[in-house]
Design an enzyme around this catalytic site. Structure first.
Site, PDB file in Angstrom:
ATOM      1  N   SER A   1       0.795  -1.226   0.000  1.00  0.00           N
ATOM      2  CA  SER A   1       0.000   0.000   0.000  1.00  0.00           C
ATOM      3  C   SER A   1       0.829   1.279   0.000  1.00  0.00           C
ATOM      4  O   SER A   1       0.324   2.335  -0.371  1.00  0.00           O
ATOM      5  CB  SER A   1      -0.933   0.019   1.217  1.00  0.00           C
ATOM      6  OG  SER A   1      -0.196   0.194   2.407  1.00  0.00           O
TER       7      SER A   1
ATOM      8  N   LYS B   1       0.457   5.204   6.688  1.00  0.00           N
ATOM      9  CA  LYS B   1      -0.111   5.950   5.561  1.00  0.00           C
ATOM     10  C   LYS B   1       0.550   7.324   5.486  1.00  0.00           C
ATOM     11  O   LYS B   1       1.280   7.743   6.384  1.00  0.00           O
ATOM     12  CB  LYS B   1      -1.628   6.131   5.722  1.00  0.00           C
ATOM     13  CG  LYS B   1      -2.428   4.837   5.833  1.00  0.00           C
ATOM     14  CD  LYS B   1      -2.416   4.024   4.567  1.00  0.00           C
ATOM     15  CE  LYS B   1      -3.161   2.719   4.738  1.00  0.00           C
ATOM     16  NZ  LYS B   1      -3.009   1.833   3.561  1.00  0.00           N
TER      17      LYS B   1
END
Length: 298
Positions: free
Chosen positions: A84, A155
């Site tokens: 990711s 993230k």
């Protein structure tokens, strides 16, 4: 006169005799002293050494305690388990998270790569049955001896409190507070988002997204959940600081100037933004569980 002469004659002879045997008395005294010392020794207490296993246990315990304190307060290792955050972070990278980065009062900034606890925002909060077992598990996970609970994520911060984040503009790019953001850190070939959204980030919250947008389950996937995909600032563990494994990738986590031109949000706010649509692009994957270390999820 004869008496004085006799005394005079005796004195030199006595002096001569003392010169002839000058070390007799001292030698005898030294010898007797040596004999006394050898005959009457004063042994000190016997020197005792701790068994090697005891020293090993104490040393090992001290090292474990030091690592736990270091991991809890300063630096914590996290393993990257998913794609990711490619190409910035790859599967198998082990990073060190700086837990002091935001202790001075400055919160996360746009563009920072952060690790956060997604409990209550990305995952449902589930109470533990046994707090003692949970504490032992957390300690083992911090040392890399157990798998994490799967509530930690890594993230990139795209929007902070008050920001209006929109995707996508007429050119298919992300905008923050009306300014187009050129995201050079994205995975080559990826679009900024396959999910259209227009949100205003509440105070003390973060809008976060992965760099490999087509493989990242992030704030976009939780638009319809409680909290709207926003991460509370107080849930941020720290900033991803360094890649320490494998050795071939040993470096600082690269920063970005993509948000340098983005202005602060207006003092009066942006008003009410349209609610982001609860869509997911077909290429995006579900959240992946971390493996090893204190772990982080994709």
């Amino acid at each position: 006169m004869d008496t004085e002469a006799q005394h005079t004659e005796r004195d030199p002879s006595s002096r001569t005799e003392s010169r002839t045997h000058p070390r007799t008395d001292s030698g005898t005294e030294e010898e007797s002293r040596s004999v006394r010392v050898s005959e009457d020794p004063r042994p000190g207490p016997p020197h005792r050494t701790a068994p090697s296993w005891r020293r090993t246990v104490l040393t090992g315990g001290a090292c474990v305690l030091f690592l736990l304190l270091l991991s809890h307060f300063v630096l914590q290792p996290f393993l990257i388990p998913s794609r990711s955050m490619e190409p910035t972070l790859r599967v198998g990278d082990r990073i060190l998270v700086n837990k002091l980065a935001y202790r001075s009062g400055d919160g996360p900034r746009r563009g920072d790569v952060v690790v956060f606890d997604g409990t209550g925002s990305f995952v449902r909060e589930e109470p533990r049955n046994n707090p003692v077992t949970g504490l032992l598990h957390d300690a083992a996970a911090a040392l890399g001896l157990a798998e994490p609970d799967g509530t930690d994520f890594v993230k990139r911060v795209v929007g902070t409190g008050g920001d209006r984040v929109v995707c996508c503009d007429g050119d298919g790019r992300l905008t923050v507070n009306g300014v187009t953001v050129t995201e050079r850190y994205l995975m080559p070939g990826d679009r900024p988002s396959g999910v259209p959204f227009d949100i205003v980030v509440p105070p003390d919250r973060l809008w976060v997204m992965g760099d490999h947008r087509s493989q990242s389950s992030d704030s976009r996937d939780h638009l319809g959940d409680p909290g709207g995909g926003m991460v509370p600032v107080d849930r941020v563990v720290g900033r991803a600081g360094w890649i320490v494994w494998p050795f071939g990738r040993w470096s600082a986590v690269p920063g970005t100037d993509a948000f340098a031109a983005v202005p602060a949000p207006p003092a009066g706010g942006h008003g009410t933004a349209p609610a982001g649509r609860e869509e997911r692009s077909g290429g995006e994957t579900a959240d992946e569980r971390a493996a090893g270390g204190a772990g982080s999820r994709g």
